[in-house]
Enzyme design. Structure first.
Site, mmCIF file in Angstrom:
data_model
loop_
_atom_site.group_PDB
_atom_site.id
_atom_site.type_symbol
_atom_site.label_atom_id
_atom_site.label_comp_id
_atom_site.label_asym_id
_atom_site.label_seq_id
_atom_site.Cartn_x
_atom_site.Cartn_y
_atom_site.Cartn_z
ATOM 1 N N ASP A 12 0.744 -1.170 0.003
ATOM 2 C CA ASP A 12 0.043 -0.065 0.155
ATOM 3 C C ASP A 12 0.961 1.236 0.121
ATOM 4 O O ASP A 12 2.089 1.208 0.510
ATOM 5 C CB ASP A 12 -0.847 -0.101 1.106
ATOM 6 N N ASN A 43 -10.988 -2.378 -5.086
ATOM 7 C CA ASN A 43 -10.241 -1.554 -5.941
ATOM 8 C C ASN A 43 -11.162 -1.097 -7.219
ATOM 9 O O ASN A 43 -10.620 -0.236 -7.983
ATOM 10 C CB ASN A 43 -9.016 -2.025 -6.318
HETATM 11 C C1 IPE Z 1 -5.632 -2.688 -0.130
HETATM 12 O O1 IPE Z 1 -5.271 -1.521 -0.333
HETATM 13 C C2 IPE Z 1 -5.411 -3.302 -1.355
HETATM 14 C C3 IPE Z 1 -4.196 -3.696 -2.067
HETATM 15 C C4 IPE Z 1 -3.212 -3.344 -1.535
HETATM 16 C C5 IPE Z 1 -4.346 -4.338 -3.286
HETATM 17 P P1 IPE Z 1 -6.405 -0.226 -0.485
HETATM 18 O O2 IPE Z 1 -5.360 1.110 -0.763
HETATM 19 O O3 IPE Z 1 -7.281 -0.568 -1.528
HETATM 20 O O4 IPE Z 1 -7.000 -0.205 0.992
HETATM 21 P P2 IPE Z 1 -7.669 0.918 1.671
HETATM 22 O O5 IPE Z 1 -8.955 1.255 0.499
HETATM 23 O O6 IPE Z 1 -6.880 2.301 2.049
HETATM 24 O O7 IPE Z 1 -8.458 0.381 2.937
HETATM 25 C C1 IPE Z 2 -1.243 0.529 -3.972
HETATM 26 O O1 IPE Z 2 -1.223 1.554 -3.220
HETATM 27 C C2 IPE Z 2 -2.300 -0.516 -3.645
HETATM 28 C C3 IPE Z 2 -3.230 -1.019 -4.730
HETATM 29 C C4 IPE Z 2 -4.458 -0.816 -4.665
HETATM 30 C C5 IPE Z 2 -2.659 -1.299 -5.994
HETATM 31 P P1 IPE Z 2 -2.447 2.592 -3.450
HETATM 32 O O2 IPE Z 2 -2.866 2.815 -4.769
HETATM 33 O O3 IPE Z 2 -3.539 2.137 -2.859
HETATM 34 O O4 IPE Z 2 -1.922 3.911 -2.964
HETATM 35 P P2 IPE Z 2 -2.496 4.868 -1.911
HETATM 36 O O5 IPE Z 2 -2.920 4.143 -0.694
HETATM 37 O O6 IPE Z 2 -3.466 5.630 -2.501
HETATM 38 O O7 IPE Z 2 -1.252 5.909 -1.248
HETATM 39 MG MG MG Z 3 -3.937 2.442 -0.603
#
Ligand code: IPE
Ligand code: IPE
Ligand code: MG
Length: 247
Positions: free
Chosen positions: A18, A66
């Site tokens: 993340d 997502n």
């Molecule tokens: C969790 O991250 C999903 C992945 C890493 C693929 P998100 O960024 O989607 O989670 P939330 O929305 O902050 O909980």
């Molecule tokens: C990658 O980070 C995780 C995925 C869902 C692919 P994010 O895209 O959630 O990045 P942040 O949390 O918005 O910084």
């Molecule tokens: Mg994220």
């Protein structure tokens, strides 16, 4: 002395990758740039995990929630997964890595689905690390599909009416045959599971690290493993075990 149930190295590490978007944002760059950079981290961590002898590495790549993101970002993320499989499959195979994909396949387009199936097929007899890619994955969705499958098996007579057991549910999860994660790492400072491996994480050690995923390097990964080895896992019992009188 190494205490009982406190293995030095986790057998299965799962990672919630993340912080790509925030990493890019901090550099005034588009989120897609963060996702691309995150792929570099992914290479590093897969290599390092294999090198140190991790048996199972699960990476959360795209969650069933997502889909709520803008379509352009979804296209970017799917494109990156395709690039990863096309570019890295040969190397993974050469490193004896076995690829498994968990998540709902029902609504995936055939191009991406075929690539994922190809990765699994090509590497299915490999005996090194198993790389589990969680793609279009949500734990509640996974559990729901598993329970639906069990109901079907009971209705058809394949499973007895009283066959609703933890084992029967586990065996129908996407992760069937894979041991539960010993350690779950989430980068970017967020402290939640976001619908990741809810059933399998019952006794996982959780680790939340502040680095955004593109900044998470080999040293961070090794530091997480070191911290894991100092944790004391009890699984509801006592550790070290107290000898029972008379035994
Ligand atoms: C969790 O991250 C999903 C992945 C890493 C693929 P998100 O960024 O989607 O989670 P939330 O929305 O902050 O909980
Ligand atoms: C990658 O980070 C995780 C995925 C869902 C692919 P994010 O895209 O959630 O990045 P942040 O949390 O918005 O910084
Ligand atoms: Mg994220």
């Amino acid at each position: 002395m190494t205490s009982f149930m406190s293995p030095a190295l986790p057998e299965h590490v799962a990672i919630i990758m993340d912080g790509n978007g925030r990493w890019a944002n901090a550099r005034n760059m588009p989120r897609a740039y963060g996702h691309r950079q995150g792929m570099e981290t992914l290479h590093t961590v897969v290599r390092t995990a294999g090198d140190v002898g991790i048996k199972y590495l699960t990476l959360f790549a795209f969650s069933s929630e997502n889909w709520r993101r803008p379509e352009t970002e979804i296209i970017d993320l799917f494109g990156l997964l395709k690039t990863f499989v096309r570019r890295d499959l040969a190397e993974l195979h050469a490193r004896d890595v076995r690829v498994r994909v968990i998540g709902d396949r029902a609504n995936l387009k055939s191009d991406i689905l075929n690539l994922l199936i190809e990765a699994e097929q090509k590497t299915r007899n490999n005996g090194g690390m198993t790389l589990v890619i969680a793609f279009n994955y949500g734990a509640r969705d996974e559990i729901t599909r598993a329970v639906a499958a069990l109901v079907r098996d009971i209705r058809s007579g394949d499973v007895a009416d009283d066959g609703v057991t933890e084992e029967a549910i586990s065996a129908r999860l996407d992760t069937a045959g894979i041991p539960d994660p010993d350690l779950i790492i989430r980068t970017s400072g967020e402290e939640r599971l976001s619908n990741f491996l809810l059933w399998q994480s019952a006794y996982s050690e959780l680790m939340f690290v502040p680095e955004y995923w593109p900044d998470f390097g080999k040293d961070n990964f090794l530091a997480a493993l070191a911290q894991y080895s100092s944790r004391n896992r009890r699984f509801g019992g006592l550790n070290p075990p107290v000898s029972v009188a008379g035994s």
